[in-house]
Design a protein around this motif. Structure first.
Motif, short mmCIF file in Angstrom:
data_model
loop_
_atom_site.label_atom_id
_atom_site.label_comp_id
_atom_site.label_asym_id
_atom_site.label_seq_id
_atom_site.Cartn_x
_atom_site.Cartn_y
_atom_site.Cartn_z
N GLU A 38 0.83 -1.81 -0.21
CA GLU A 38 -0.39 -0.48 0.07
C GLU A 38 0.85 1.38 0.31
O GLU A 38 1.99 0.47 0.79
CB GLU A 38 -0.64 0.02 0.96
N MET A 39 0.39 2.22 -0.35
CA MET A 39 0.98 3.43 -0.31
C MET A 39 0.08 4.81 -0.07
O MET A 39 -0.66 5.39 -1.04
CB MET A 39 1.64 3.76 -2.07
N THR A 40 -0.35 4.56 0.82
CA THR A 40 -0.79 6.00 1.46
C THR A 40 0.20 6.90 3.09
O THR A 40 1.03 6.16 2.35
CB THR A 40 -1.78 4.78 2.81
N TYR A 47 3.87 3.33 3.50
CA TYR A 47 4.82 3.25 2.11
C TYR A 47 5.36 3.10 2.10
O TYR A 47 6.63 2.87 3.18
CB TYR A 47 4.27 5.38 1.46
N PRO A 56 4.15 8.62 -0.62
CA PRO A 56 2.54 8.35 -0.95
C PRO A 56 1.26 8.90 -2.11
O PRO A 56 1.98 9.41 -2.48
CB PRO A 56 2.09 8.93 1.10
N GLU A 57 0.93 7.53 -2.33
CA GLU A 57 -0.32 7.58 -3.47
C GLU A 57 0.04 7.84 -4.83
O GLU A 57 -0.28 8.20 -5.80
CB GLU A 57 -0.94 8.84 -3.41
N CYS A 73 9.98 0.73 4.10
CA CYS A 73 9.05 0.54 4.34
C CYS A 73 8.89 1.70 5.07
O CYS A 73 9.85 1.54 6.25
CB CYS A 73 8.87 -1.08 4.22
#
Length: 199
Positions: A139-141, A145, A164-165, A184
């Motif tokens: 996930e890249m929140t 991320y 992120p995102e 990470c």
């Protein structure tokens, strides 16, 4: 160090590099008369200008002021021995070729210990012509991320900063790459050896 010593250092280093006063002046954006004044002790460059002169001579400011070239004792500098550091305050990423004392925001940073990839941090490495396409299932929140991916060979580190995102992926020139590292922001540093038999 007095003004006469500084003038001698400038003149000696300029002559050693077979530069004219005009050559040096052009690189420093000053006149050749200014160089002449420095070399005859009629005036002295300020510290900021001394740093610029040192850069032109490809020296550190310490080497310039001490008039000594510092030779590295580590003749076996090898990027495969890279150490990574991440500042917990600003996210600044640094790397060195040996264990070092690294500080950021007044904090002493420890070298990160890389762990093997796992199911939660699965990495895919595909060979596409003369590049590796690296993607990480993660996930890249804003809270969780992958911060960077790095491809390491014996003579270089290729580095891609991620945010992120965006997708956790990058392209790297193959160029002898032996390891892929990625970080990470919650679980730390991971390392994957390139398996050439699977390419």
């Amino acid at each position: 160090m007095n003004q006469n010593q500084i003038s001698e250092i400038i003149r000696n280093n300029r002559e050693k590099r077979k530069m004219t006063q005009m050559d040096l002046a052009k690189q420093l954006y000053v006149s050749d008369k200014t160089i002449s004044k420095w070399e005859t002790s009629k005036s002295c460059p300020d510290l900021e200008m001394m740093e610029a002169i040192a850069r032109v001579f490809q020296m550190s400011i310490f080497e310039f002021l001490s008039n000594q070239i510092i030779e590295t004792t580590n003749k076996q500098g090898n990027c495969l021995k890279a150490h990574f550091y991440v500042c917990p305050i600003c996210g600044n990423v640094l790397w060195t070729l040996s264990e070092s004392m690294v500080h950021c925001h007044g904090i002493s940073l420890s070298s990160l210990q890389a762990q093997k990839t796992n199911e939660d941090h699965f990495i895919s490495i595909q060979k596409i012509e003369n590049e590796y396409f690296v993607s990480i299932s993660h996930e890249m929140t804003k809270k969780h991320y992958i911060s960077f991916i790095a491809a390491v060979s014996s003579n270089r580190i290729q580095f891609v900063k991620l945010y992120p995102e965006q997708n956790a992926e990058a392209y790297f020139k193959i160029d002898g790459v032996k390891f892929i590292y990625f970080y990470c922001n919650q679980e730390g540093l991971f390392k994957k050896r390139i398996d050439y038999t699977m390419m």
